[in-house]
Design a protein around this motif. Structure first.
Motif, short mmCIF file in Angstrom:
data_model
loop_
_atom_site.label_atom_id
_atom_site.label_comp_id
_atom_site.label_asym_id
_atom_site.label_seq_id
_atom_site.Cartn_x
_atom_site.Cartn_y
_atom_site.Cartn_z
N ARG A 316 46.40 33.78 24.41
CA ARG A 316 45.50 32.91 23.64
C ARG A 316 46.24 32.40 22.41
O ARG A 316 46.62 33.17 21.54
N LEU A 317 46.49 31.09 22.35
CA LEU A 317 47.29 30.50 21.27
C LEU A 317 48.61 31.24 21.10
O LEU A 317 49.03 31.57 20.00
N ASP A 318 49.28 31.54 22.23
CA ASP A 318 50.60 32.17 22.29
C ASP A 318 50.58 33.63 21.87
O ASP A 318 51.64 34.25 21.73
N ARG A 319 49.39 34.20 21.67
CA ARG A 319 49.25 35.62 21.32
C ARG A 319 48.59 36.33 22.49
O ARG A 319 47.50 35.95 22.94
N GLU A 320 49.24 37.37 23.03
CA GLU A 320 48.67 38.06 24.17
C GLU A 320 47.43 38.84 23.75
O GLU A 320 47.47 39.61 22.79
N ILE A 321 46.33 38.65 24.48
CA ILE A 321 45.11 39.40 24.18
C ILE A 321 44.79 40.41 25.27
O ILE A 321 43.93 41.28 25.07
N ASN A 322 45.44 40.30 26.41
CA ASN A 322 45.23 41.30 27.46
C ASN A 322 46.40 41.27 28.43
O ASN A 322 46.97 40.22 28.71
N TYR A 323 46.75 42.44 28.93
CA TYR A 323 47.84 42.62 29.89
C TYR A 323 47.31 43.61 30.90
O TYR A 323 47.30 44.81 30.66
N THR A 324 46.82 43.10 32.03
CA THR A 324 46.03 43.97 32.89
C THR A 324 46.06 43.52 34.34
O THR A 324 46.46 42.40 34.66
N LEU A 325 45.63 44.39 35.22
CA LEU A 325 45.41 44.05 36.62
C LEU A 325 44.08 43.31 36.75
O LEU A 325 43.10 43.68 36.10
N VAL A 326 44.06 42.29 37.58
CA VAL A 326 42.81 41.61 37.92
C VAL A 326 42.56 41.89 39.40
O VAL A 326 43.33 41.45 40.25
N PRO A 327 41.52 42.62 39.72
CA PRO A 327 41.28 43.03 41.11
C PRO A 327 41.24 41.85 42.08
O PRO A 327 40.72 40.79 41.76
N ARG A 328 41.83 42.07 43.28
CA ARG A 328 41.78 41.13 44.40
C ARG A 328 42.37 39.76 44.05
O ARG A 328 41.89 38.73 44.51
N LEU A 329 43.40 39.76 43.24
CA LEU A 329 44.02 38.50 42.86
C LEU A 329 45.31 38.26 43.64
O LEU A 329 45.53 37.17 44.17
N PHE A 330 46.17 39.27 43.73
CA PHE A 330 47.42 39.12 44.46
C PHE A 330 47.13 39.13 45.96
O PHE A 330 46.38 39.97 46.45
N PRO A 331 47.73 38.20 46.71
CA PRO A 331 47.45 38.13 48.16
C PRO A 331 47.88 39.41 48.87
O PRO A 331 49.00 39.90 48.70
N GLY A 332 46.96 39.96 49.66
CA GLY A 332 47.26 41.19 50.38
C GLY A 332 47.27 42.42 49.51
O GLY A 332 47.68 43.49 49.96
N GLY A 333 46.81 42.29 48.27
CA GLY A 333 46.83 43.42 47.34
C GLY A 333 48.17 43.53 46.63
O GLY A 333 49.17 42.93 47.03
N VAL A 334 48.21 44.30 45.58
CA VAL A 334 49.43 44.47 44.79
C VAL A 334 50.43 45.32 45.56
O VAL A 334 50.09 46.38 46.09
#
Length: 577
Positions: A316-334
Motif C-alpha cells: 500500500r503506497l509502496d509500504r508492505e501491509i501484509n505478507y501472507t498466504l491467500v487460500p486457493r490462489l496458487f493453481p493446484g495449491g502451493v
C-alpha cells in the motif's frame, strides 16, 4: 429523558478503554513500523531505532525503545495532539501511508505504558516535550480527574540519546515501562526479538530502503529484503555474494546484484470494478535456485526462502501491509518450489475497504473481487514460472548467449563520423605494453580468445577504431565502464545492468525480428518501455544533481558536452543496424 448534563456519563472511560485498546493486534515489529510510517510522512531521510534492555524477573528484557528521525518536526500545537487518539493531519487521506490517527499511539501503548515525544521544527533552537503515562492516567481517572496530554514543556532529551538527535529539525519518540515485547510467536528474548524486527522492517519498508531512506537499528543500517529479487543492494545480494566468495575460494567485489526474472508486471483492472492494481510476479535468480532440493538448507534459510512459499506481499503506497498466504490462489495449491516465486500486489488507499485494511496496518485480506482477479493472474503465470524452475534445475551445462560483435555495425559507423568530431585530450594513457594487455583482457571479456589466432584477429579488427563497444559481465552497478587509450576509448556495456536487460537487449531483438515472431517481443510494449527508460534516466540524473548544493556550477559543462555529443551522434549515425 433528562437533558441535564450532570446525568450524562462519558461515552468512554479513557483509562479503561486504553487498557482494552492495548490488545490492538500488534506484534513488536508491526508496532515499530507505525512509528517509522510517521517519520516517513514527516519527510525523514534517516530513522534511528535504539533499543535498551535490563534484567526483569530474572531474565533479560527490552525495557525501552527510542525512535529518532531527521524529519520536519512538530510545532507545539501538533506535538500536544501527537499522542491524541484520532488526531491526524492526514485524517482519512488517500495520499498518505497513515490516515486514521491511531497507528503510532496504539502501537506504543501495545508495547509499553508510557510514550514520550520530543520535537524541534526547522529554525527553532528549542526541543519541546510531551508525554502520556497510562498508569498515571488510570489513577487520575479514579480520582475523577480529566485524562489527557498536557501542553509541551522543556524537559530535556535523556542525556544518552542527545548524540543521536539531529542538529536541525527532528523528532524523538520513546516507549518505556515496556511490558509486552515479543515476536509473532510470543518469544521475547531481546536478541531474538531484534533479529525478527530487523527482518520484518527490512521487508516492510524495502521500497524506501532501496530508494535511499536509511533505517538504523542499534547503529546498524538495515538492508532491504526483497522477495522478488528485483531491487539492488538487498540482503539477498549480500548473502549470495558472500556464498559465491566462500564456495569459489576467492574474494568477490561488493555491490553485485543478482536480479530475479520478471514473469508479470502489469497494471490490471479488478474484476467487476473500476479499480486498478499492479501485480508483479518474479522468479529468483539461478544463484538462488541452484538445484532441486536445496530450498531448505542453511543458505536458503539465510535468504529467508522457506518463508516465501506461497506468500503474497500486499503493498500500500509502496509500504508492505501484509505478507501472507491467500487460500486457493496458487493453481493446484502451493508447491515447495513456489518459495522461489515472488508475488507483489500494489494498491492505493482508495482500495482500503476492498483490501480489508484496518487502523492497524497488518492482516489485510483481499475481498472476493480482488481475490478472483489475483487467482486469474496466478493461473496464467505461476505454471510458467514453475516450468522455468524445472528447466533451470534440469539444465547441466548452460550455454550463455554470445554477445561478442553485436556492436560492430555501430563502431564502424562511428569511425566515419568521428573524423569531423573534436578530438580527445586524454593525457594519462597506458604504455604500449599496457595497451596490448588491455586488448588481451578485452578479447577475454568478449569471448574472442578461444585460440591465439582468434585473439590476434580480434585485436587487429579493433585497433584502428576510435570506439570499441563490447557487452560484458561487470560486477556492480555500473551501466558501462570506460578505458581511455591514446586515440581510442573502449566501452564495456554491462549486461547485468537493468537498463541493458530491460531496454537495450529487447530493442536489439526487436531490431532483428521486428516483433513478427509469436515468441518475440511485442513492438508496442518494448517501445513504451523505451520511452519509460529514457525518461527515467533523465529524471534520475536530475534527482542526482539535486543532491548537490551547487549543481549548476558542478555539472554545467558535463551536461553541455553530454547533450552536444548525443545530438551530434544521433544526427551523424542513422540506420546502420
Amino acid at each position: 429523558m433528562s437533558t441535564d448534563d450532570t446525568n450524562i456519563v462519558p461515552i468512554v472511560l479513557s483509562g479503561q478503554a486504553l487498557l482494552s485498546l492495548r490488545e490492538s493486534g500488534h506484534n513488536f515489529p508491526s508496532a515499530v513500523g507505525e512509528v517509522i510510517d510517521n517519520s516517513i510522512e514527516a519527510r525523514a531521510n534517516h530513522i534511528q531505532i535504539i533499543t535498551e534492555e535490563a534484567m526483569k524477573k530474572n531474565k533479560r528484557s527490552i525495557t525501552q525503545v527510542s525512535f529518532i528521525d531527521d524529519g520536519e518536526g512538530m510545532d507545539d500545537e501538533t506535538l500536544q495532539h501527537y499522542l491524541q487518539l484520532g488526531f491526524s493531519q492526514r485524517f482519512m487521506s488517500e495520499k498518505t501511508i497513515g490516515k486514521f490517527g491511531v497507528g503510532a499511539k496504539l502501537a506504543g501503548l501495545s508495547v509499553g505504558m508510557r510514550i514520550d515525544a520530543w520535537s524541534r521544527v526547522d529554525g527553532s533552537d528549542r526541543i519541546r516535550h510531551v508525554f502520556f503515562d497510562l498508569e498515571e492516567g488510570i489513577e487520575a481517572e479514579k480520582r475523577g480527574e480529566k485524562v489527557g496530554i498536557r501542553p509541551p514543556d522543556d524537559e530535556p532529551i535523556p542525556a544518552h540519546l542527545e548524540i543521536y538527535f539531529p542538529e536541525g529539525s527532528g523528532t524523538l519518540v520513546m516507549w518505556s515501562k515496556i511490558d509486552r515485547v515479543s515476536d509473532g510467536d510470543g518469544r521475547s528474548a531481546p536478541d531474538h526479538v531484534r533479529v525478527e524486527m530487523n527482518k520484518e522492517l527490512s521487508r516492510i519498508f524495502r521500497e524506501f530502503l532501496s530508494s535511499g531512506i536509511r533505517i538504523t537499528v542499534d547503529l546498524t543500517d538495515l538492508k532491504p529484503h526483497d522477495p522478488t529479487f528485483l531491487r539492488k543492494g538487498t540482503w539477498a545480494d549480500q548473502v549470495v555474494t558472500e556464498e559465491l566468495a566462500r564456495t569459489s575460494g576467492r574474494s568477490r567485489a561488493g555491490g553485485q546484484h543478482f536480479p530475479g526474472q520478471t514473469f508479470f508486471n502489469k497494471e490490471v483492472k479488478v474484476q467487476n470494478t473500476n479499480h486498478k492494481i499492479r501485480v508483479v510476479i518474479t522468479l529468483a535468480p539461478p544463484q538462488v535456485l541452484r538445484f532441486k532440493g536445496a530450498g531448505g538448507d542453511a543458505f536458503a534459510r539465510k535468504l529467508r526462502i522457506p518463508e516465501n512459499e506461497g506468500a503474497i506481499s500486499f503493498m500500500r503506497l509502496d509500504r508492505e501491509i501484509n505478507y501472507t498466504l491467500v487460500p486457493r490462489l496458487f493453481p493446484g495449491g502451493v508447491q515447495t518450489k513456489d518459495r522461489y516465486i515472488g508475488f507483489e500486489v500494489y494498491f492505493t488507499p482508495e482500495l482500503d475497504r476492498m483490501m480489508g485494511v484496518r487502523n492497524v496496518k497488518r492482516g489485510a485480506v483481499p475481498a472476493d473481487e480482488l481475490r478472483a482477479t489475483l487467482r486469474t493472474i496466478a493461473e496464467s503465470v505461476i505454471p510458467n514460472a514453475r516450468e522455468e524452475i524445472d528447466r533451470i534445475w534440469g539444465e547441466v551445462n548452460r550455454d550463455d548467449a554470445v554477445k561478442a560483435g553485436e556492436h560492430a555495425p555501430i563502431t564502424k559507423a562511428l569511425k566515419e563520423a568521428d573524423r569531423t568530431m573534436p578530438k580527445g585530450r586524454v593525457k594519462q594513457v597506458p604504455t604500449p605494453k599496457q595497451q596490448e594487455r588491455e586488448y588481451e583482457n578485452l578479447a577475454k571479456d568478449a569471448g574472442r580468445n578461444t585460440t591465439e589466432e582468434e585473439k590476434a584477429a580480434y585485436v587487429k579488427e579493433i585497433k584502428d577504431l576510435p570506439f570499441v563497444i563490447e557487452t560484458v559481465d561487470i560486477p556492480g552497478d555500473d551501466l558501462f565502464q570506460l578505458t581511455h587509450l591514446k586515440e581510442q576509448t573502449i566501452i564495456r556495456l554491462n549486461e547485468r545492468h537493468v537498463f541493458y536487460q530491460e531496454m537495450y537487449e529487447p530493442l536489439q531483438l526487436l531490431s532483428k525480428n521486428g516483433g513478427s515472431s509469436g515468441t518475440g517481443p511485442d513492438a508496442s510494449v518494448t517501445a513504451r518501455r523505451a520511452i519509460e527508460a529514457i525518461t527515467l534516466l533523465l529524471v534520475a540524473y536530475a534527482k542526482a544533481e539535486s543532491m548537490h548544493e551547487t549543481p549548476v556550477d558542478q555539472y554545467k559543462e558535463l551536461r553541455k558536452w553530454w547533450g552536444s555529443f548525443t545530438e551530434q551522434y544521433l544526427t551523424k549515425i542513422k540506420d546502420v543496424l
